[in-house]
Design a protein around this motif. Sequence first.
Motif, PDB file in Angstrom:
ATOM      1  N   SER A  66      74.301   7.669  96.314  1.00 48.20           N
ATOM      2  CA  SER A  66      73.470   8.707  96.950  1.00 48.20           C
ATOM      3  C   SER A  66      73.315   8.506  98.449  1.00 48.20           C
ATOM      4  CB  SER A  66      72.094   8.847  96.288  1.00 48.20           C
ATOM      5  OG  SER A  66      71.766   7.761  95.556  1.00 48.20           O
ATOM      6  N   ALA A  67      73.669   7.312  98.945  1.00 40.33           N
ATOM      7  CA  ALA A  67      73.512   7.062 100.387  1.00 40.33           C
ATOM      8  C   ALA A  67      74.854   6.998 101.111  1.00 40.33           C
ATOM      9  CB  ALA A  67      72.750   5.744 100.584  1.00 40.33           C
ATOM     10  N   THR A  68      75.941   7.314 100.425  1.00 40.81           N
ATOM     11  CA  THR A  68      77.273   7.184 101.027  1.00 40.81           C
ATOM     12  C   THR A  68      77.830   8.565 101.362  1.00 40.81           C
ATOM     13  OG1 THR A  68      77.640   5.210  99.688  1.00 40.81           O
ATOM     14  CG2 THR A  68      79.591   6.219 100.650  1.00 40.81           C
ATOM     15  N   PRO A  69      78.304   8.769 102.596  1.00 42.33           N
ATOM     16  CA  PRO A  69      78.871  10.082 102.936  1.00 42.33           C
ATOM     17  C   PRO A  69      80.041  10.434 102.011  1.00 42.33           C
ATOM     18  CG  PRO A  69      78.641   8.701 104.888  1.00 42.33           C
ATOM     19  CD  PRO A  69      78.335   7.831 103.712  1.00 42.33           C
ATOM     20  N   GLY A  70      80.173  11.713 101.723  1.00 45.38           N
ATOM     21  CA  GLY A  70      81.192  12.191 100.792  1.00 45.38           C
ATOM     22  C   GLY A  70      82.597  11.721 101.132  1.00 45.38           C
ATOM     23  N   ASP A  71      82.959  11.747 102.431  1.00 49.10           N
ATOM     24  CA  ASP A  71      84.345  11.391 102.761  1.00 49.10           C
ATOM     25  C   ASP A  71      84.593   9.893 102.597  1.00 49.10           C
ATOM     26  OD1 ASP A  71      82.655  10.961 104.930  1.00 49.10           O
ATOM     27  OD2 ASP A  71      84.301  11.106 106.371  1.00 49.10           O
ATOM     28  N   VAL A  72      83.554   9.077 102.783  1.00 49.67           N
ATOM     29  CA  VAL A  72      83.709   7.624 102.573  1.00 49.67           C
ATOM     30  C   VAL A  72      83.911   7.363 101.080  1.00 49.67           C
ATOM     31  CG1 VAL A  72      82.573   5.376 102.763  1.00 49.67           C
ATOM     32  CG2 VAL A  72      82.336   7.069 104.607  1.00 49.67           C
ATOM     33  N   LEU A  73      83.084   8.022 100.265  1.00 53.98           N
ATOM     34  CA  LEU A  73      83.195   7.839  98.811  1.00 53.98           C
ATOM     35  C   LEU A  73      84.549   8.353  98.307  1.00 53.98           C
ATOM     36  CD1 LEU A  73      81.460   6.776  96.461  1.00 53.98           C
ATOM     37  CD2 LEU A  73      80.833   9.152  95.987  1.00 53.98           C
ATOM     38  N   ALA A  74      85.021   9.455  98.899  1.00 58.14           N
ATOM     39  CA  ALA A  74      86.270  10.072  98.426  1.00 58.14           C
ATOM     40  C   ALA A  74      87.500   9.211  98.713  1.00 58.14           C
ATOM     41  CB  ALA A  74      86.449  11.447  99.058  1.00 58.14           C
ATOM     42  N   ARG A  75      87.352   8.186  99.564  1.00 62.67           N
ATOM     43  CA  ARG A  75      88.477   7.267  99.761  1.00 62.67           C
ATOM     44  C   ARG A  75      88.423   6.113  98.762  1.00 62.67           C
ATOM     45  NH1 ARG A  75      87.653   8.901 105.297  1.00 62.67           N
ATOM     46  NH2 ARG A  75      86.361   7.094 105.780  1.00 62.67           N
ATOM     47  N   ARG A  76      87.320   6.045  97.999  1.00 58.76           N
ATOM     48  CA  ARG A  76      87.180   5.001  96.979  1.00 58.76           C
ATOM     49  C   ARG A  76      87.321   5.532  95.567  1.00 58.76           C
ATOM     50  NH1 ARG A  76      85.153  -0.175  99.047  1.00 58.76           N
ATOM     51  NH2 ARG A  76      84.666   0.316 101.201  1.00 58.76           N
ATOM     52  N   LEU A  77      86.904   6.799  95.393  1.00 56.05           N
ATOM     53  CA  LEU A  77      86.800   7.330  94.035  1.00 56.05           C
ATOM     54  C   LEU A  77      87.259   8.780  94.003  1.00 56.05           C
ATOM     55  CD1 LEU A  77      84.012   6.820  91.517  1.00 56.05           C
ATOM     56  CD2 LEU A  77      84.298   9.133  92.344  1.00 56.05           C
ATOM     57  N   GLY A  78      88.125   9.081  93.040  1.00 57.88           N
ATOM     58  CA  GLY A  78      88.575  10.460  92.853  1.00 57.88           C
ATOM     59  C   GLY A  78      88.141  10.941  91.483  1.00 57.88           C
ATOM     60  N   ILE A  79      87.922  12.237  91.356  1.00 56.67           N
ATOM     61  CA  ILE A  79      87.503  12.761  90.049  1.00 56.67           C
ATOM     62  C   ILE A  79      88.262  14.034  89.707  1.00 56.67           C
ATOM     63  CG2 ILE A  79      85.494  13.931  91.098  1.00 56.67           C
ATOM     64  CD1 ILE A  79      84.105  13.514  88.278  1.00 56.67           C
ATOM     65  N   LEU A  80      88.660  14.108  88.456  1.00 58.95           N
ATOM     66  CA  LEU A  80      89.158  15.360  87.888  1.00 58.95           C
ATOM     67  C   LEU A  80      88.021  15.919  87.054  1.00 58.95           C
ATOM     68  CD1 LEU A  80      91.637  17.252  87.115  1.00 58.95           C
ATOM     69  CD2 LEU A  80      91.648  15.949  84.991  1.00 58.95           C
ATOM     70  N   ARG A  81      87.551  17.102  87.423  1.00 57.96           N
ATOM     71  CA  ARG A  81      86.440  17.696  86.680  1.00 57.96           C
ATOM     72  C   ARG A  81      86.964  18.357  85.416  1.00 57.96           C
ATOM     73  NH1 ARG A  81      82.876  20.456  91.422  1.00 57.96           N
ATOM     74  NH2 ARG A  81      81.426  20.625  89.687  1.00 57.96           N
ATOM     75  N   GLN A  82      86.020  18.565  84.495  1.00 57.06           N
ATOM     76  CA  GLN A  82      86.400  19.213  83.233  1.00 57.06           C
ATOM     77  C   GLN A  82      86.842  20.651  83.494  1.00 57.06           C
ATOM     78  OE1 GLN A  82      83.357  18.695  80.273  1.00 57.06           O
ATOM     79  NE2 GLN A  82      84.382  19.975  78.779  1.00 57.06           N
ATOM     80  N   GLU A  83      86.103  21.357  84.344  1.00 54.87           N
ATOM     81  CA  GLU A  83      86.510  22.703  84.738  1.00 54.87           C
ATOM     82  C   GLU A  83      86.874  22.609  86.214  1.00 54.87           C
ATOM     83  OE1 GLU A  83      85.982  24.832  82.228  1.00 54.87           O
ATOM     84  OE2 GLU A  83      84.435  23.726  81.119  1.00 54.87           O
ATOM     85  N   HIS A  84      88.150  22.776  86.514  1.00 53.82           N
ATOM     86  CA  HIS A  84      88.558  22.707  87.918  1.00 53.82           C
ATOM     87  C   HIS A  84      88.991  24.104  88.312  1.00 53.82           C
ATOM     88  CE1 HIS A  84      91.883  21.955  85.307  1.00 53.82           C
ATOM     89  NE2 HIS A  84      91.506  20.719  85.122  1.00 53.82           N
ATOM     90  N   GLY A  85      88.230  24.707  89.170  1.00 51.05           N
ATOM     91  CA  GLY A  85      88.354  26.141  89.382  1.00 51.05           C
ATOM     92  C   GLY A  85      89.472  26.619  90.296  1.00 51.05           C
ATOM     93  N   VAL A  86      90.413  25.746  90.699  1.00 50.96           N
ATOM     94  CA  VAL A  86      91.446  26.216  91.631  1.00 50.96           C
ATOM     95  C   VAL A  86      92.447  27.092  90.882  1.00 50.96           C
ATOM     96  CG1 VAL A  86      93.134  25.544  93.377  1.00 50.96           C
ATOM     97  CG2 VAL A  86      91.249  24.008  92.809  1.00 50.96           C
ATOM     98  N   THR A  87      92.370  28.385  91.115  1.00 47.52           N
ATOM     99  CA  THR A  87      93.319  29.274  90.445  1.00 47.52           C
ATOM    100  C   THR A  87      94.049  30.136  91.475  1.00 47.52           C
ATOM    101  OG1 THR A  87      91.489  30.770  90.131  1.00 47.52           O
ATOM    102  CG2 THR A  87      92.144  29.476  88.229  1.00 47.52           C
ATOM    103  N   ALA A  88      93.750  29.872  92.766  1.00 47.72           N
ATOM    104  CA  ALA A  88      94.324  30.699  93.824  1.00 47.72           C
ATOM    105  C   ALA A  88      95.846  30.559  93.838  1.00 47.72           C
ATOM    106  CB  ALA A  88      93.739  30.277  95.166  1.00 47.72           C
TER     107      ALA A  88
END
Length: 252
Positions: A66-88
């Motif tokens: 909760s105290a880590t900026p999103g881009d810092v966390l995103a270099r440590r952890l990636g997630i595939l969500r159950q519903e991934h809405g990219v349909t473009a």
Amino acid sequence: MIETEDLTRRYGDTVVVDGVSLSLPERAFVSVIGANGAGKSSFLSMVSRLLPMSAGRAFVDGLDVSATPGDVLARRLGILRQEHGVTARVTIRDLVAFGRYPHSKGRLTAADRAHIADALAFLDLEPLADRFLDEVSGGQRQRAYIAMVLAQDTDCILLDEPLNNLDMRHAASMMGLLRRAVDERGRTIVAVLHDINFASCYSDRIVAMRDGKVVAMGPPEEIVTPQVMRAVYGIDVEVVTVKGYRTVFFYR
Ligand SMILES: Nc1ncnc2c1ncn2[C@@H]1O[C@H](COP(=O)(O)OP(=O)(O)OP(=O)(O)O)[C@@H](O)[C@H]1O
Ligand SMILES: [Mg+2]
């Protein structure tokens, strides 16, 4: 390394993740199992900062989520969500390139392109790379989303139902690839799975959830038992050991 302390999520008076304290092993394949509504996605979403926690804490490599900026966390952890809405109208190659965003901020370097090529090859997507997402099958699209998460090149990878839409052959091949990502690349993978037999064959640890709580955690031989299956799913199954792996059978 993923750790949680008393991690809790409430909606009004309803507690959907109920004080989960866990320390997950590193460089391991961890499966999360449990009935629909048990809180699996909510748990993963809080660990990855997609869902605010109501109480408790989560740590990724010692960083307080909760105290880590999103881009810092995103270099440590990636997630595939159950519903991934990219349909473009995006090609598979462009989708996988999105995975590099935390590193590239949109300007792809040679190193980014190498990661993209590597993820496409790892998931056997090279022949489809220039197809649009709405021009491939559901299972092929699922592989593309997983390639996107792998291209992010994080130590921790959370996958919410990675076997969705995959036939038996592709599901087995996906589990084999994820296992290789752990064994050969030292990744930590936490995957929500509904197929207990895949969880049993490929996991180092299984976390079993019910009603927002972790009811059991351990190696497959401790979790894939009639007693735990009854506690988690409320059904009676037979468990048979085949080639050293616990296998669940359900009879009508
Ligand atoms: N926005 C919301 N408002 C109220 N309740 C919610 C909300 N989102 C989820 N829930 C509830 O939280 C509980 C846990 O949901 P969650 O998605 O974490 O379950 P899950 O274990 O991933 O289930 P599934 O196997 O069906 O994906 C469910 O009872 C669900 O109805
Ligand atoms: Mg879910």
